[in-house]
Design a protein around this motif. Sequence first.
Motif, PDB file in Angstrom:
ATOM      1  N   LYS A 149      64.185  11.240 -51.216  1.00  0.00           N
ATOM      2  CA  LYS A 149      62.893  11.893 -50.977  1.00  0.00           C
ATOM      3  C   LYS A 149      62.309  11.560 -49.607  1.00  0.00           C
ATOM      4  CE  LYS A 149      62.015  11.461 -55.944  1.00  0.00           C
ATOM      5  NZ  LYS A 149      62.488  12.813 -56.275  1.00  0.00           N
ATOM      6  N   ASP A 150      63.155  11.006 -48.723  1.00  0.00           N
ATOM      7  CA  ASP A 150      62.663  10.550 -47.431  1.00  0.00           C
ATOM      8  C   ASP A 150      62.741  11.596 -46.330  1.00  0.00           C
ATOM      9  OD1 ASP A 150      65.377  10.712 -47.121  1.00  0.00           O
ATOM     10  OD2 ASP A 150      65.693   8.604 -46.613  1.00  0.00           O
ATOM     11  N   THR A 155      60.099  20.488 -53.040  1.00  0.00           N
ATOM     12  CA  THR A 155      58.875  20.408 -52.241  1.00  0.00           C
ATOM     13  C   THR A 155      58.915  21.534 -51.224  1.00  0.00           C
ATOM     14  OG1 THR A 155      58.683  17.999 -52.436  1.00  0.00           O
ATOM     15  CG2 THR A 155      57.532  19.051 -50.600  1.00  0.00           C
ATOM     16  N   PRO A 165      63.477  17.915 -51.556  1.00  0.00           N
ATOM     17  CA  PRO A 165      63.415  17.524 -52.970  1.00  0.00           C
ATOM     18  C   PRO A 165      61.982  17.246 -53.405  1.00  0.00           C
ATOM     19  CG  PRO A 165      64.192  15.706 -51.628  1.00  0.00           C
ATOM     20  CD  PRO A 165      64.111  16.892 -50.714  1.00  0.00           C
ATOM     21  N   GLY A 180      58.757  15.329 -54.696  1.00  0.00           N
ATOM     22  CA  GLY A 180      58.301  13.958 -54.500  1.00  0.00           C
ATOM     23  C   GLY A 180      58.365  13.456 -53.078  1.00  0.00           C
ATOM     24  N   MET A 181      58.585  14.312 -52.105  1.00  0.00           N
ATOM     25  CA  MET A 181      58.562  13.868 -50.706  1.00  0.00           C
ATOM     26  C   MET A 181      57.157  13.398 -50.343  1.00  0.00           C
ATOM     27  SD  MET A 181      60.827  16.771 -48.713  1.00  0.00           S
ATOM     28  CE  MET A 181      60.420  16.090 -47.101  1.00  0.00           C
TER      29      MET A 181
END
Length: 329
Positions: free
Chosen positions: A91-92, A122, A263, A265-266
């Motif tokens: 998620k980074d 996202t 993805p 939850g970023m």
Amino acid sequence: MQTFPLTRRAALACMAASAFVLAPPGAAAQFAASDKPVRMVVPLAPGSTVDAVARALGPGLGRALGRPMVVENVAGAGGIPGTGQVVKAPKDGSVLGMVSSNHVINPGIYKSIPYDSLKDITPIAVLATVPLVLVVHPSVPVKTVGELLAYARARPGTLNLGSAGNGSTLHLAGELLVSETGIDIRHVPYRGTGPLVTDLMGGQVQMGFVSVSQVAAQVKAGTLRALAVSTRQRSASLPDVPTMAEAGVPNYGFDAWIALIGPAGMPRPVVDGYAAAVRSAMASPEAHAAIVGQGLSVLDIGPDAAPAFFQSELHKHQKLVKQSGATLD
């Protein structure tokens, strides 16, 4: 979006260098923490319109982020395998996806897909729309949408509408026309746009919706006749062709589109950093020329509005998929 003259390139370079000034301070810090390349997954084959946009945008994004962008094609199954890699990624912000309208079509035409098309992503930016144009073979004795509708109503079930496949955007554009006008036409699915255009030009299929960029030359040469574009605005590539609404189908409006996602939850600072970098990259003359050269219309829908856009498009496309009865497994 306008094309900038050469004298303003220095200003654009400054814009790219200062992209993170526009985003929250945390975004710059998180991106600066790594010099590893960002992997941009294109869940379609090389040479597709989505692939062309990814490769046009990549260099500008890399400059704005201070990290190289690596475009990777993961084709097959309507983009599901490639998008599956994006939703499972860290998620980074190290892995992104460049998706098309197929993303919100797939839940209706496949019995199951390994992710939720809304909850597991996202949305970062909706970049461009892909105008479609309704074309007919010159042997069909019509020159307007009104004449086509009258011709079809007088001959129910005899006109063939070609598409790039069951559940494709070209198929659903035709289904919307059926829904809005009540005409009775037969759908003929092809394995891609290339064979469809070949048979349209040969008269094996009488009509179809195709992206403007793929048939503009044939329309200008007279080997295909354009009746209307699918979008609410006219296409710069075919300025004399009316919109479907102007041609007498007032509620018709259909846009294929291209968007950048990550993805679920970023962190919001990372999302905002990417959104700022996208705006900077899209402002460059090179990216703008490449995207407009594909016959696309540039959009500027960022992370605040993009989720609602995705939800609305999912609802619209699922309604059309159900109406069409299209299925792929």
